[in-house]
Design a protein around this motif. Sequence first.
Motif, PDB file in Angstrom:
ATOM      1  N   GLY A  89      -4.648  11.149   6.607  1.00  0.00           N
ATOM      2  CA  GLY A  89      -5.820  10.301   6.413  1.00  0.00           C
ATOM      3  C   GLY A  89      -6.812  10.936   5.454  1.00  0.00           C
ATOM      4  N   ALA A 113     -15.989   5.573   5.489  1.00  0.00           N
ATOM      5  CA  ALA A 113     -14.769   5.006   6.057  1.00  0.00           C
ATOM      6  C   ALA A 113     -13.742   6.093   6.325  1.00  0.00           C
ATOM      7  CB  ALA A 113     -14.169   3.968   5.107  1.00  0.00           C
ATOM      8  N   GLN A 114     -13.084   5.970   7.473  1.00  0.00           N
ATOM      9  CA  GLN A 114     -11.885   6.751   7.741  1.00  0.00           C
ATOM     10  C   GLN A 114     -10.708   5.908   7.258  1.00  0.00           C
ATOM     11  OE1 GLN A 114     -10.445   9.417   8.550  1.00  0.00           O
ATOM     12  NE2 GLN A 114      -8.648   9.039   9.825  1.00  0.00           N
ATOM     13  N   ASN A 115     -10.009   6.405   6.256  1.00  0.00           N
ATOM     14  CA  ASN A 115      -8.863   5.690   5.711  1.00  0.00           C
ATOM     15  C   ASN A 115      -7.609   6.237   6.374  1.00  0.00           C
ATOM     16  OD1 ASN A 115     -10.221   4.139   3.354  1.00  0.00           O
ATOM     17  ND2 ASN A 115     -10.979   6.237   3.185  1.00  0.00           N
ATOM     18  N   SER A 116      -7.139   5.508   7.371  1.00  0.00           N
ATOM     19  CA  SER A 116      -6.023   5.991   8.186  1.00  0.00           C
ATOM     20  C   SER A 116      -4.714   5.579   7.541  1.00  0.00           C
ATOM     21  CB  SER A 116      -6.095   5.378   9.581  1.00  0.00           C
ATOM     22  OG  SER A 116      -7.411   5.411  10.067  1.00  0.00           O
ATOM     23  N   ARG A 117      -3.968   6.549   7.061  1.00  0.00           N
ATOM     24  CA  ARG A 117      -2.653   6.256   6.502  1.00  0.00           C
ATOM     25  C   ARG A 117      -1.590   6.906   7.386  1.00  0.00           C
ATOM     26  NH1 ARG A 117      -4.691   2.217   4.385  1.00  0.00           N
ATOM     27  NH2 ARG A 117      -5.714   2.362   2.356  1.00  0.00           N
ATOM     28  N   ASP A 140     -13.137   7.273  12.793  1.00  0.00           N
ATOM     29  CA  ASP A 140     -13.555   5.894  12.552  1.00  0.00           C
ATOM     30  C   ASP A 140     -14.935   5.657  13.191  1.00  0.00           C
ATOM     31  OD1 ASP A 140     -13.338   3.322  11.623  1.00  0.00           O
ATOM     32  OD2 ASP A 140     -11.909   2.661  13.132  1.00  0.00           O
ATOM     33  N   LEU A 155     -10.822   5.436  -7.003  1.00  0.00           N
ATOM     34  CA  LEU A 155      -9.743   5.702  -6.054  1.00  0.00           C
ATOM     35  C   LEU A 155      -8.651   6.564  -6.687  1.00  0.00           C
ATOM     36  CD1 LEU A 155      -8.627   4.959  -3.196  1.00  0.00           C
ATOM     37  CD2 LEU A 155      -7.332   3.158  -4.343  1.00  0.00           C
ATOM     38  N   ASN A 183       0.859  -1.191   0.000  1.00  0.00           N
ATOM     39  CA  ASN A 183       0.000   0.000   0.000  1.00  0.00           C
ATOM     40  C   ASN A 183       0.887   1.230   0.000  1.00  0.00           C
ATOM     41  OD1 ASN A 183       0.686   0.621   2.686  1.00  0.00           O
ATOM     42  ND2 ASN A 183      -1.182  -0.263   3.532  1.00  0.00           N
ATOM     43  N   THR A 214      -1.948   6.436  -6.710  1.00  0.00           N
ATOM     44  CA  THR A 214      -2.324   5.206  -6.021  1.00  0.00           C
ATOM     45  C   THR A 214      -1.217   4.166  -6.190  1.00  0.00           C
ATOM     46  OG1 THR A 214      -3.529   4.598  -7.983  1.00  0.00           O
ATOM     47  CG2 THR A 214      -4.815   5.461  -6.164  1.00  0.00           C
ATOM     48  N   CYS A 247     -14.167   9.077   3.521  1.00  0.00           N
ATOM     49  CA  CYS A 247     -14.960   9.016   2.292  1.00  0.00           C
ATOM     50  C   CYS A 247     -16.349   8.459   2.565  1.00  0.00           C
ATOM     51  CB  CYS A 247     -14.250   8.144   1.248  1.00  0.00           C
ATOM     52  SG  CYS A 247     -14.998   8.259  -0.388  1.00  0.00           S
TER      53      CYS A 247
END
Lengths: 461, 440
Positions: free
Chosen positions: B310, B302-306, B271, B144, B82, B161, B313
């Motif tokens: 973050g 969704a919370q996309n935690s990177r 989240d 995405l 990822n 991506t 969406c």
Amino acid sequence: MAVDRSRLPAPGAAQAVRFPAVGAHRLTSGMVLRAGRHPGPPVVHWLLLWPAGTASDPAAQPGLAALTADLLDEGTRTRSSLDLHAAVDRIGGRLGAQVGADATMVSLTTLERHAAEGLALLFEIVTEPRFAAADFDRVRELRRSRVRQMRMVPAAVAERVYLETLYPGHPYGHLGIGTDAALAQLTIDDVRRFHRAQYRLGAATLIATGPFSEAAVGDMAERALGGLPALETDAPAPDVRPDAGAPGPPPARLVLVDRPGAVQSELRIGHVAAARRTPAYPALQVLNMVLGGQFVSRLNRSLREEKGYTYGVRTAFQYRRAPGPFVMQGSVQADATVETIREVIEEMAAIGGDRPVTRPELDLARSALTRGFARSFETAGQVARGVAQVVQYDLPADEYDRFVPAVTAVDAPAVTAAAARYLQADRAVVVVVGPAAQIAPGLDALPLGSAQRVDDQESAA
Amino acid sequence: MMLDWTRQTLDNGLDVIVHEDHRCPIAAVNLWYHVGSRNESPGRTGLAHLFEHLMFEGSLHHDRNYFTPLQQAGAAVNGSTNCDRTNYWEVLPANALDLALWLESDRMGYLLPALTAAKFENQRDVVLNERRQQYENRPYGLALIALMSALFPPDHPYHWTTIGETADIRTATLEDAHAFFRAWYRPGNASLTVAGDVETERTMDAVRRHFEEIPAGPAVPPAEPREGAASPAGGVETERRLRLEDRVELPRLYLAWRTPALFGEGDAGMDLLAHVLAGGKTSRLYRALVRDRRIATDVSAAQNSRERAGWFCITATAAPGHGLPEVDEAISGQLAALAADGPGADELERGLAQVEAQFVYGLQTVGGFSGRSDQLNAYNVFTGDPGFLARDRARYRETGVDQVRYLARRLTPGRRVALSIVPAGDPRRALAGSAPAGVS
């Protein structure tokens, strides 16, 4: 003390794997309980199974079984849908309904401390569904929308057309979701009738896995059932299984669904093959591993690792109660469509003919199956689904104890014989969802007769 | 719920974690490299993932594909990439553990002599087909790519991506792959967890025997720090509306915001907010859009935690006969209500119960994606503490109604990216004022 890099370490001997002992005993309601103690984390898996699935859809009503299952969580006699889901959420539960060709399974996974409450909820859901008209209408429309969306998904189109082609007019010849036209005609009364006929507790098996004893589960189940209103639980289970005799011949060997400009072709290649209870099952598992059932199979090695035509292809015997499909499935770059089809059909013929399984291939396949077996039963859910297979296909109770010895005993002649009997390259059906303008000329050159053109919106039959 | 573990760091910098669980006679090997698509540069995107493919094609002392011996031993094998990390794992009978350690160490220490042009070109073709299958030939499959490029500016490593741009994949070279390995595939940039039916001291010894000989090499530059809350919009200061025409039956709306990074302040709250909004059939958006008004066929959040930043969406598909403006208005109304009044205590409690259950269910397996070994590595790589689980759970329990309300206020129209994916030939079904998204 550096490691020896001149050769790979040999793995130890295959370890004995003990599937949890799962006894079957009948509860006072008539329901059969199969409980397996699984010493994992504090998670319990409840699973109710009925031996009737999408093959039990009335002929004119494809989609009824799955629609009925989908409506189960829309509330019960005493709880609205919102109350029901709030109750499931509060115990950290996960509710699932799965409708296969031959069985319906409704499951609830929850934390151990909520086991009894979870089971009571599960029983309430399957015995007292609300089936309100407004919910029916909404859920049916949602499923119709999904049918329409699936027309744009190459794999879903290929799957539908493949089943329709392999099983014309047969109970296995449709997807569980059914067709838009059939869904539009269904009524709430159809659902209620189907539920009354199919969801009898006396015909159900309750499968329970978790860190508990069988006796404790039995008590829990009796208590949960005792609290329910009178049910037709002691009525003998009607034989709801359809007469799944042999399907008629496929209407064509090559079916093409145009997807203009698509960069890949979605493929399904195969034919009706084997039932789950076939004595050749261990040999077929080995055969499949060699042909296309694992990464280093003949087909994936060639089409992905040598030619780079695809992200991956695989084959499977999709066993059912009656003979189910053998299928090669995958998505390949459009300009490799014809070559791929040719190669798959050649390989289907060769493994039972002039290129039988080799000794290294046989060793690899058997070893992968037997040594990998322990991985299949790590979680409570996996064990429960393992038990469900036994119930669904009337397998011997010690099926999983037999597996490793049975696969170990498969030799090369057994694989060749299984291939000769269960792979019929010369009658394989090919379904292609791809860019017709680009690939049709090549497809015409294949010895499969003229392509039947199917619209992505219509039924092939 | 506790995970017992032991960690040692080898002289070459490799972190080694062992977790014993003797319930099933299997062992899980899980190896993280702290490198992902964020370590690529524009024009060279997709390299981290393409490289992951090459790791399975052989190394100096076993110069053929890795699947054969592993499958022979009964292993399940996979890897993934990822934006922040690349992981590799095997789950196999416990008595075959040395095989996995041998192979993982050989590709960590001796990959390049075996990495040839023929392998590179083959896997480049495979990856191009992966991209076709998973993105280009799939309904809504380019969403995405469009969202990332709009949420993050061109010089931000989350702008692209992980699958990468087709043109970049096509022009990637064998030399790029060699340089990538030399820069990032170092023991000091990796974390190895062994979990399952293993004994700690013997396992540590076995790991040392296989990995100690690999030289540390030059230090890998530290990852850029987590972006703070100073700029909550993350540079998205005005709404951006985009549209994409695709082979789809129903239009779909994506509303996305920049949000806190993984484990950052507000990450757990976001989240929980996603659960309140769209976690199951009791959630606000499901009830409003799908159940009551029936204007959408599905909705998710969704919370996309990177690691570095973050993004949040909300996705909804318009029901037949309904349009995206109507869907947008309904979502915005629900967000405004949450921002004004916050969630009810019962809603938050249900969200918390779901999160707690996810923790337990996720820890049922020792190996594979998101099993215990993967989780220990995630905590070790992202927080430096394999035992972060307790803190991870606590931060959810410590999130109150007021904080969720405060976080909901950040999801305003002025800071969002709104992507409409509409049936080809019908651009007017996008939200008004949407510009074509330049993705393919």
